[in-house]
Design a protein around this motif. Structure first.
Motif, short mmCIF file in Angstrom:
data_model
loop_
_atom_site.label_atom_id
_atom_site.label_comp_id
_atom_site.label_asym_id
_atom_site.label_seq_id
_atom_site.Cartn_x
_atom_site.Cartn_y
_atom_site.Cartn_z
N UNK A 1 23.17 30.78 27.57
CA UNK A 1 23.72 29.91 28.43
C UNK A 1 25.05 29.34 27.52
N UNK A 2 26.24 29.62 28.16
CA UNK A 2 27.51 29.17 27.47
C UNK A 2 28.29 30.00 26.67
N UNK A 3 27.39 31.17 26.36
CA UNK A 3 28.19 31.94 25.33
C UNK A 3 29.48 32.86 25.97
N UNK A 4 29.19 33.26 27.22
CA UNK A 4 30.40 33.86 28.01
C UNK A 4 31.59 32.77 27.95
N UNK A 5 31.61 31.78 28.03
CA UNK A 5 32.74 30.89 27.91
C UNK A 5 33.37 30.60 26.39
N UNK B 1 40.14 35.45 34.96
CA UNK B 1 39.06 35.67 34.17
C UNK B 1 37.72 35.81 34.43
N UNK B 2 36.79 36.39 33.82
CA UNK B 2 35.42 36.84 34.19
C UNK B 2 34.36 36.67 32.80
N UNK B 3 33.25 36.10 33.27
CA UNK B 3 32.50 36.05 32.13
C UNK B 3 31.04 36.25 32.61
N UNK B 4 29.99 36.51 31.52
CA UNK B 4 28.62 36.38 31.84
C UNK B 4 27.88 36.06 30.50
N UNK B 5 26.90 35.19 30.82
CA UNK B 5 26.05 34.62 29.66
C UNK B 5 24.87 35.37 29.50
N UNK B 6 24.27 36.30 30.26
CA UNK B 6 23.34 37.17 30.18
C UNK B 6 22.27 36.46 29.51
N UNK B 7 21.98 35.08 30.07
CA UNK B 7 20.71 34.43 29.70
C UNK B 7 21.02 33.47 28.36
#
Length: 122
Positions: free
Chosen positions: A68-72, A60-66
């Protein structure tokens, strides 16, 4: 080139606008290509946040791009839907008012709209 499905702006909350996009991917390079293709649209390039998550064969990969926590939040929804080899991107244009915890609900709403659109709804 991977075909990107863009649903455009699907909801607004206190001035912030949310859009959702996604595409079939199998590698990190595919994810980067999808993000690059999306950001070739000036509106998406200027967005406050382009948060994303993907379930790939390598993990799994994720990025919040500022955001915080949204990718999760997106990643958990992909896991629950069993949607592998796919990236989902939730784009936010900040509207000037902080949303607090509601921002996670908007990310969920946008992700759910995408999953419903492709027939992988929860």
């Amino acid at each position: 080139m991977t075909a990107v499905t863009q649903l455009g702006v699907i909801l607004t909350d206190r001035g912030s606008k949310y859009a959702v996009s996604g595409a079939a991917v199998s590698t990190r390079a595919n994810v980067d290509a999808v993000l690059q293709q999306l950001k070739s649209d000036k509106a998406y390039a200027k967005a406050t946040h382009n948060t994303w998550a993907a379930m790939l064969p390598t993990g799994a990969l994720k990025a919040d791009d500022g955001e915080s926590g949204a990718g999760m939040v997106i990643l958990r929804m992909l896991e629950r839907a069993g949607l592998d080899n796919h990236v989902v991107i939730v784009t936010r244009w900040y509207g000037g008012k902080k949303l607090g915890g509601d921002r996670f609900r908007r990310v969920q709403d946008a992700t759910r709209a995408y999953l419903d659109h492709i027939g992988a709804g929860l």
